[in-house]
Design an enzyme around this catalytic site. Structure first.
Site, PDB file in Angstrom:
ATOM      1  N   ASN A 477       7.810  16.185 -24.407  1.00  0.00           N
ATOM      2  CA  ASN A 477       8.102  15.754 -23.044  1.00  0.00           C
ATOM      3  C   ASN A 477       8.380  16.937 -22.124  1.00  0.00           C
ATOM      4  O   ASN A 477       9.234  17.773 -22.456  1.00  0.00           O
ATOM      5  CB  ASN A 477       9.325  14.833 -23.088  1.00  0.00           C
ATOM      6  CG  ASN A 477       9.956  14.609 -21.725  1.00  0.00           C
ATOM      7  OD1 ASN A 477       9.304  14.100 -20.815  1.00  0.00           O
ATOM      8  ND2 ASN A 477      11.200  15.014 -21.573  1.00  0.00           N
ATOM      9  N   GLU A 478       7.699  17.009 -20.996  1.00  0.00           N
ATOM     10  CA  GLU A 478       8.008  17.955 -19.908  1.00  0.00           C
ATOM     11  C   GLU A 478       8.112  19.396 -20.395  1.00  0.00           C
ATOM     12  O   GLU A 478       8.942  20.150 -19.909  1.00  0.00           O
ATOM     13  CB  GLU A 478       9.320  17.558 -19.213  1.00  0.00           C
ATOM     14  CG  GLU A 478       9.206  16.285 -18.415  1.00  0.00           C
ATOM     15  CD  GLU A 478      10.536  15.835 -17.804  1.00  0.00           C
ATOM     16  OE1 GLU A 478      11.585  16.110 -18.403  1.00  0.00           O
ATOM     17  OE2 GLU A 478      10.503  15.221 -16.729  1.00  0.00           O
ATOM     18  N   LEU A 479       7.263  19.775 -21.348  1.00  0.00           N
ATOM     19  CA  LEU A 479       7.335  21.140 -21.853  1.00  0.00           C
ATOM     20  C   LEU A 479       6.597  22.089 -20.913  1.00  0.00           C
ATOM     21  O   LEU A 479       7.111  23.132 -20.527  1.00  0.00           O
ATOM     22  CB  LEU A 479       6.748  21.200 -23.267  1.00  0.00           C
ATOM     23  CG  LEU A 479       7.525  20.379 -24.310  1.00  0.00           C
ATOM     24  CD1 LEU A 479       6.663  20.088 -25.520  1.00  0.00           C
ATOM     25  CD2 LEU A 479       8.800  21.089 -24.724  1.00  0.00           C
TER      26      LEU A 479
END
Ligand SMILES: *[C@@H]1O[C@H](CO)[C@@H](O)[C@H](O)[C@H]1NC(C)=O
Ligand SMILES: *[C@@H]1O[C@H](CO)[C@@H](O)[C@H](O)[C@H]1NC(C)=O
Ligand SMILES: *[C@@H]1O[C@H](CO)[C@@H](O)[C@H](O)[C@H]1NC(C)=O
Ligand SMILES: *[C@@H]1O[C@H](CO)[C@@H](O)[C@H](O)[C@H]1NC(C)=O
Ligand SMILES: *[C@@H]1O[C@H](CO)[C@@H](O)[C@H](O)[C@H]1NC(C)=O
Ligand SMILES: *[C@@H]1O[C@H](CO)[C@@H](O)[C@H](O)[C@H]1NC(C)=O
Length: 927
Positions: A477-479
């Site tokens: 997620n959201e890396l």
């Protein structure tokens, strides 16, 4: 031996005919060795066993999270009763241990585990003969946060963001997130998130077995990968739909598979007709794994997501037939036939000719059809997974498909969902975008961690690949978003190198080695790739911020804005190809607060309410940061809605919590309408997944359903705006232009008629001029015909200078444009108000409700007798659980609507219906 037989029937559907002893069937005790010893269960978490024994109170009530901090700072040892009737040659099989665990059998060490997401097997045949009497199994779980507190790498400030072990046990624990969590393989949200508490639970969280080896039956199946794809298909690429299906199967096992064994498959449809039965060919065998395939040339029934067709499922049985052994290792899985691709490839000349901007696609394709993805993001539904049962997941998915969802994103991190959850999604037609458990942080890429990541990714990609509901694997997620937000320089940073090592190399390899059918992306919120090369160790060359041309569009957007003043400014919303996250928090209802805090604390300034809020903003200490987070929604309410001022504190709290939900709903509808209209604009926007669908506990969060699955206003607002064909007014304050658009995500062109009419709040027609060329009826209403192409949008009417248009005769505070459309069997309505509801002359709608109960459903007929009703809302009491088919709607003067409530649980024998109450935004007006 009796136990063996009972246990066998429990697991017969998934494993071979071995003697399998279910460790749930034995008695357990749990002890911290200091001051608490209680009966235990398996699967379980120590908190749940302490709760059942009455040692601790409901963990999510009041300040119990803080009071129970000691539980997560201790070791908890699960000790079995004597295991009777075991043979001397056995394996121990653990579906999941959370997380740091030392395993002993009759006091002899079996092994240590440190990854919650792996399945572990141990051969204990050399230990069993050492046992005196019936063996006893012990599982000693360490305190994860304590173990990380002393880990020098995790503590080192060199690893900066979110990596410090900052739990402050000396000064009392203040509810802050524990930052050492990325240095262990354990659900990250166990240590807090901006919507959830910190419990750091420990225990045997998934089932466990003892499997007895038998000479006649030498193999135990530990995992199965079935991959059904179109011949020649590769992940991330659109396959040729005219090609036959390939059925590829692979089995992981322990034991010795005799040479010359055959790998056999049989697949039958739901009526029991055999689609194909064959020995697999192209057999390859490596240690503990056998793989083969066959081609299916017969016609099959395709699986479709909800809203687009049926969900036919087939049963596949795999057997390993060994020469000279009477029994076969057999495994059965339910499968489906579909192709699902996340297409991130360059915009084609054909698309350019249709007006699509250059750049790359960001769209799902199901069985060769483009799909507009509608849905939300799923977070762990409880702080303790062992008490999340099939009913809870079934109800969650039922709410999703009833809200026109075709997709849920199973957020990292989170935990990988069990097979039975995918089975439910297979049946209900819900696509599950699935993620590896890595979320918005730096993760270490040392060899020991890489080995853990690979082991867990290999196991989980294989385990769930056969489910037709599986839509995608994302690295986390959201890396990539983090790279832009915090690391600033995406091309010169060792942390970036580690990111690429983990997400572009190792996890990509695990997915691509195990599936032809499922696409992979390294990160959710991903700008895509410039190159895809399956022969490279890093198959996707990430685009990052590289743009081929200034007008190119690539983005998968992730958008949050907590400044309520610009909430409805469309020009501030992101223009991308897909929106995988967006949202705004709201309060849970008073009904949920009743389960979490005392009624005396029902006010926004209560320390209890602040404690349950984890969306922080700036402030000198934690409590003032929480207050600032809460003020973001009270401030927004003050901008846009009439303010409830009720002297009764509970009534006032009720009205304010509800109004915070109305703002959230209003905001979600505007954003979803904006994203959906993008399907007909040059950005060709192809998905809207709002943040977040469900709640882990009771607190102010972005959720649309509360911890008990009670629905917020946003749930019904999203359902309304996810209708296949919708109408929406887009007003731009800067240019004073109002455009009304119709959007459709149907796969066929749709034609229809819109009816528009300006009215005041009392429902009387306004005397205004129609747009040029339009001939109104005597009440001023007028009709416009329209066509919308497949997954596209059409502008219906334009009011070029709205304020001037009104200026002569009508104040904007008392003017509403009522719009309704009918198209292809679908209807949708919307009231547009240029002025905020706060400054509008809202009149008493004279709402009347009648109720009737019919077994498991109830009907409520609501009529607006005196004026237009805005945000009509029906609340049900806590003596019942279920959901409405619609809620949170508007009514014309004189309009009636009958809504239906479906009951899940009723503890009142129908008396609940007397406590159903009605409100609308008019109840906020000082009367
Ligand atoms: C056990 O001991 C810890 C401190 O060591 C304390 O915080 C906790 O309340 C005790 N629990 C019980 C049940 O006595
Ligand atoms: C606590 O658990 C950890 C992890 O299993 C183990 O390494 C450690 O020895 C345990 N400590 C005690 C005191 O039991
Ligand atoms: C959407 O519809 C318009 C006609 O209303 C058409 O010109 C355009 O090409 C369509 N877009 C796509 C992507 O098909
Ligand atoms: C399932 O879990 C819910 C809580 O989410 C609980 O109320 C219910 O009793 C459970 N059902 C079963 C069959 O255990
Ligand atoms: C990378 O960053 C370092 C430290 O800021 C700097 O010395 C070096 O020149 C940079 N290298 C590149 C290729 O930009
Ligand atoms: C009602 O609640 C709001 C929000 O917390 C608060 O600002 C207001 O003062 C309350 N009104 C009364 C009369 O208590």
């Amino acid at each position: 031996m009796g136990r063996f037989l009972a246990a066998l029937s429990l697991v017969a559907s998934c494993v071979s005919a071995q003697s399998v002893f279910n460790l749930s069937d034995v008695s357990w005790t749990v002890s911290n060795g200091v001051n608490a010893t209680v009966p235990g269960k398996l699967p379980s978490h120590a908190h749940l066993d302490l709760l059942a024994a009455g040692v601790i109170d409901d963990p999510i009530y009041g300040f119990n999270e803080w009071n129970q901090f000691w539980v997560q700072r201790m070791n908890w040892t699960y000790t079995s009763g004597p295991l009777k009737g075991l043979g001397l040659t056995s394996w121990l099989v653990f579906e999941g241990l959370d997380t740091f665990c030392e395993i002993k059998l009759c006091g002899v060490k079996v092994g240590d585990t440190k990854n919650q997401f792996r399945k572990y097997t141990f051969d204990v045949s050399s230990i069993l003969p050492q046992c005196k009497g019936d063996p006893v199994l012990s599982l000693n779980f360490g305190s994860a946060s304590k173990i990380l507190d002393v880990n020098p790498v995790a503590k080192s400030s060199a690893n900066s963001y979110r990596c410090l072990a900052t739990v402050n046990s000396a000064n009392g624990y203040n509810g802050q997130e524990f930052q050492g969590r990325t240095y262990m393989r354990k659900q990250e949200s166990d240590f807090g998130w901006d919507w959830g508490p910190v419990f750091g639970p420990a225990g045997p969280w998934r089932p466990a077995y003892i499997v007895q080896k038998a000479k006649t039956d030498p193999v135990y199946i530990t995992n199965t990968a079935i991959d059904i794809f179109r011949q020649g298909q590769m992940p991330n690429l659109s396959p040729d739909q005219s090609k036959p299906w390939v059925f590829n199967a692979s089995i992981d096992y322990i034991g010795d598979l005799p040479k010359g064994s055959q790998f056999h498959m049989k697949i039958v449809d739901s009526k029991g007709h055999t689609l194909k039965e064959a020995n697999l060919v192209d057999i390859s065998q490596s240690s503990g794994t056998i793989t083969g395939n066959t081609v299916i040339n017969s016609k099959v029934d395709l699986w479709w997501p909800s809203g687009y067709g049926k969900q036919p499922l087939y049963t596949a049985t795999l057997s390993l037939i060994s020469p000279g052994t009477p029994k076969h290792a057999t495994v059965t899985k339910r499968v489906g036939f579909r192709t699902i691709v996340l297409n991130l490839n360059a915009i084609t000349p054909e698309d350019r000719a249709k007006g699509v901007a250059p750049g790359a696609s960001w769209k799902f394709e199901i069985n060769g059809h483009e799909l507009y993805a509608k849905g939300s993001n799923f977070v762990p539904p409880d702080v303790f997974w062992p008490r999340v049962n099939q009913t809870k997941i079934k109800e969650t998915f039922e709410l999703a498909v009833n809200s026109h969802f075709n997709m849920l994103r199973i957020w990292a991190s989170g935990a990988y969902l069990p097979d039975w959850a995918y089975d439910l999604a297979d049946e209900m037609g819900l696509l599950l975008w699935s993620e590896f458990q890595f979320s918005v942080a730096y993760f270490p890429a040392t060899p020991d961690f890489l080995a853990e990541y690979e082991a867990e990714a290999y196991y989980n990609t294989r385990r769930v690949n056969h489910h037709p509901s599986l839509a995608l694997w994302a690295g986390g997620n959201e890396l990539e978003y983090l790279i832009y937000g915090w690391w600033l320089n995406p091309r010169n940073n060792t942390q970036l190198e580690d990111y690429e090592t983990i997400f572009q190399q190792h996890l990509a390899k695990c997915v691509y080695a195990n599936t032809h059918s499922i696409s992979y992306i390294p990160s959710s919120t991903y700008h895509g790739y410039t190159k895809l090369d399956f022969n490279s160790v890093s198959p996707q060359t990430s685009r990052y911020d590289y743009m081929e041309s200034p007008d190119a569009v690539y983005l998968d957007t992730d958008f949050y804005n907590y400044d309520g003043t610009i909430a409805f400014q469309y020009s501030g919303y992101p223009v991308g190809r897909f929106a995988d996250e967006f949202g705004f928090p709201s309060m849970p209802s008073v009904y949920s607060w009743q389960e979490a805090i005392p009624e005396s604390e029902f006010n926004f300034d209560s320390s209890y309410v602040r404690h349950h809020n984890r969306h922080l903003s700036s402030g000198s200490d934690w409590f003032s940061q929480s207050a600032a987070g809460i003020n973001q929604f009270t401030d927004s309410i003050k901008l846009w809605y009439p303010l409830p001022e009720l002297s009764d504190p509970v009534a006032n709290f009720t009205a304010w919590t509800w109004t915070s939900q109305v703002f959230q709903a209003d905001y979600y509808q505007a954003q979803i309408a904006f994203y959906r209209r993008g399907s007909g604009l040059s950005n060709r926007q192809m998905g809207a997944l709002y943040w977040q669908f469900n709640d882990i506990w009771v607190g102010p969060t972005w959720s649309s359903t509360e911890h008990s699955l009670r629905q917020k206003v946003a749930y019904y607002a999203a359902k309304d705006i996810f209708n296949p064909v919708i109408v929406w007014p887009f007003y731009d304050e800067a240019t004073d232009v109002l455009e009304v658009w119709v959007v459709s995500d149907l796969w066929d062109k749709v034609s229809g008629t819109a009816t528009l009419q300006w009215v005041d709040w009392k429902g009387n027609p306004l005397d205004v001029d129609p747009p040029v060329g339009v001939k109104p009826a005597h009440d001023g209403s007028y009709k416009v015909n329209f066509d919308v192409q497949p997954i596209n949008a059409t502008r219906l009417v334009t009011y070029p200078a709205l304020t001037t248009f009104f200026a002569c005769k009508n104040p904007t505070s008392n003017a509403l444009l009522s719009i309704s459309i009918q198209a292809g069997g679908y209807t949708h309505t919307k009231f547009f108000h240029q002025q905020s509801l706060r400054l509008s002359s809202i009149a008493d709608p004279g709402l009347v409700m009648t109720k009737s109960l019919h077994g498991n459903t109830a009907q409520f007929k609501i009529t607006a007798t005196k004026g237009v009703a805005a945000w009509v809302w029906v609340d049900y009491p806590t003596t019942v659980r279920g959901y409405f088919d619609q809620n949170g709607f508007w009514l014309h003067k004189g309009e009636s609507r009958t809504i239906t409530f479906t009951v899940w649980d009723d503890w009142s024998s129908g008396a609940w219906i007397n406590d159903v109450v009605l409100r609308s935004i008019y109840d906020n007006v000082d009367q």
